[in-house]
Design an enzyme around this catalytic site. Structure first.
Site, short mmCIF file in Angstrom:
data_model
loop_
_atom_site.label_atom_id
_atom_site.label_comp_id
_atom_site.label_asym_id
_atom_site.label_seq_id
_atom_site.Cartn_x
_atom_site.Cartn_y
_atom_site.Cartn_z
N TYR A 142 0.86 -1.19 0.00
CA TYR A 142 0.00 0.00 0.00
C TYR A 142 0.89 1.23 0.00
CZ TYR A 142 -3.40 3.46 1.71
OH TYR A 142 -4.22 4.56 1.85
N ASP A 237 9.14 2.78 -0.36
CA ASP A 237 8.10 3.37 0.47
C ASP A 237 8.37 2.96 1.91
OD1 ASP A 237 5.93 4.15 1.91
OD2 ASP A 237 4.44 3.46 0.46
N LYS A 270 4.47 8.63 8.98
CA LYS A 270 4.27 8.01 10.29
C LYS A 270 5.29 8.45 11.34
CE LYS A 270 1.16 4.60 8.55
NZ LYS A 270 1.12 3.92 7.28
C1 LIG Z 1 0.44 4.46 5.96
C2 LIG Z 1 1.13 4.22 4.69
C3 LIG Z 1 0.99 5.09 3.58
C4 LIG Z 1 -0.01 6.21 3.56
O1 LIG Z 1 0.24 7.19 4.52
P1 LIG Z 1 -0.96 8.16 4.98
O2 LIG Z 1 -0.28 9.12 5.90
O3 LIG Z 1 -1.98 7.29 5.63
O4 LIG Z 1 -1.48 8.81 3.75
C5 LIG Z 1 1.78 4.88 2.48
N1 LIG Z 1 2.65 3.86 2.42
C6 LIG Z 1 2.80 3.00 3.45
C7 LIG Z 1 3.80 1.91 3.34
C8 LIG Z 1 2.03 3.14 4.59
O5 LIG Z 1 2.16 2.25 5.58
#
Ligand SMILES: *Cc1c(COP(=O)(O)O)cnc(C)c1O
Length: 438
Positions: A142, A237, A270
């Protein structure tokens, strides 16, 4: 005092599904979501005054636990100086310097407000910098909810995907190729077919959005080689793994396993916000110079680099940079996973688990899954029963079997012992109620 059920009913009248982000609604596990009133250290309290050991930590940001005094002080001080200026501040430089200091592959960063925004901007930058259109992602990863990234695999191997959400026109995802995680053959096939058109490959290096699945070393090594050979950017990511699995993120873990390894682009979120809306994307100076106002790739944000959020993020990074922080956090997280799997063994319930730094996962299965299909084939009913049995015993795990868990520095040995004891009870009941399937 309102009950969780009353609040949920009221919320559903004014907010779709009663929540502002879908997984909070407990749809995967069933039941009523807990409405949280406050948090401190490793604990959260719901609207009914019930206390839980929190293994979500706002889905990762709260690596220090809730209400860490140094972070609280930094935020309060920043708030007194003003919430937002729409003009540059020194603190943005400090945070950028801190990120660059901890992540050698990153020479420049731009700050944004969410992981979604960071991932979306990174893709645009990769396309702008390479002059190519196609992007590659992996099933089960994601990267936020930008249109081009909301894609599931098409039929057959290495085909362009279909939108996973209504409202995303097929044309918008026609350049997004979806491959199976950890599948080297598919990766090679995709590069053989589309190599010169691939702008970037985006990957969760340790995938936390399909519970906890590591990219294998041979897979990561081959991915790096293919990106380099074909001039595609390798984008990590690290919204979840950054400053969470290690101080240098998952890329530092792979750099230890693959000499000289580094990605070309990184996306963070995060933990770098410490619980405030803050995220970032970064790369080499060369790539980042393609961004406006220097280059032709447009990207902007009213609240980007927000002074209160950057204060929160900086204070958080300062704390996790202290010597020994990750040694202690890793050991504690490992002891949790070992405790859970030992309790399962004791009860005769098949369970496997893994962790890195303060991130962990466990599966009701005999072996650790290597891709999304295998994750989703693990025992969901058993997970859901276990989730509720733990919740009833005051342990708040992620409410879906495809989500990772998080331990904070505020989780002491006492919380781990209490969690494992709750799991032993829950699993013994599980073994008695649901004898092994033949
Ligand atoms: C949480 C998450 C996102 C999205 O971040 P948001 O602040 O919720 O938009 C993107 N990539 C990864 C791997 C994530 O865990």
């Amino acid at each position: 005092m309102s009950t969780n059920e009353e609040l949920f009913a009221r919320a559903q009248r004014v907010i779709p599904g009663g929540v502002n982000s879908p997984v909070r609604a407990f749809r995967a596990v069933g039941g009523t979501p807990r409405f949280i009133r406050r948090a401190q250290g490793p604990h959260i309290w719901d609207a009914e005054g019930r206390k839980y050991i929190d293994y979500i930590g706002s889905w990762g940001p709260m690596i220090l636990g809730h209400g860490h005094p140094a972070v609280l002080e930094a935020v309060q001080k920043a708030a007194l100086d003003g919430f937002s200026f729409g003009a540059p501040t020194e603190r943005e430089i400090e945070l950028a310097e801190a990120i660059i200091g901890l992540v050698p592959s990153v020479e420049q960063v731009r700050l944004v407000s969410s992981g979604t925004e960071a991932g979306m901007s990174a893709i645009r930058l990769a396309r702008g910098a390479t002059g190519r259109s196609k992007i590659v992602k992996f099933e089960g990863c994601y990267h936020g909810h930008a249109d081009a990234l909301l894609v599931k695999a098409g039929s057959g191997l290495a085909t362009f995907g279909h939108p996973t959400s209504a409202g995303v026109p097929p044309e918008v995802v026609q350049h997004t190729l979806v491959l199976e995680y950890n599948n080297v053959a598919q990766l090679e096939e995709a590069f053989a077919k589309h190599g010169p058109q691939i702008a970037c490959v985006m990957i969760e290096p340790i995938a936390g959005n399909m519970n906890f699945v590591r990219a294998s070393v041979p897979f990561m090594k081959r991915l790096r080689e293919l990106c380099t050979a074909h001039g595609a950017l390798l984008a990590f990511d690290e919204v979840m793994t950054g400053f969470r699995v290690a101080l240098g993120g998952a890329q530092s873990v792979y750099a230890r396993l693959i000499p000289g390894f580094r990605p070309d682009m990184s996306v963070f979120g995060k933990v770098i916000g410490g619980g405030m809306p803050l995220a970032a994307f970064g790369s080499t100076k060369d790539v980042m110079s393609q961004l406006a106002p220097l280059g032709p790739v447009y990207q902007a944000g009213t609240l980007s680099g927000n002074p209160v959020a950057t204060a929160c993020g900086l204070a958080t990074l300062r704390e996790i940079s202290k010597p020994g922080f990750f040694d202690t956090l890793s050991a504690r997280t490992r002891s949790l996973v070992e405790g859970l799997t030992a309790a399962a063994r004791q009860a005769g319930v098949p369970m496997v688990g893994d962790s890195e730094g303060g991130m962990f996962g466990f599966f009701f299965s005999d072996a650790l899954p290597q891709n999304y299909g295998v994750v989703m084939a693990t025992d969901k009913e058993r997970f859901n029963r276990f989730f509720h049995a733990m919740l009833d015993r005051g342990v708040y795990l992620a409410p879906a079997l495809y989500e990772a868990g998080f331990v904070s520095a505020a989780h002491t040995g006492d919380e781990i012992v209490a969690t494992v004891a709750a799991a032993a009870e829950a699993l013994a009941a599980e073994a008695a109620a649901a004898p092994k399937r033949g």
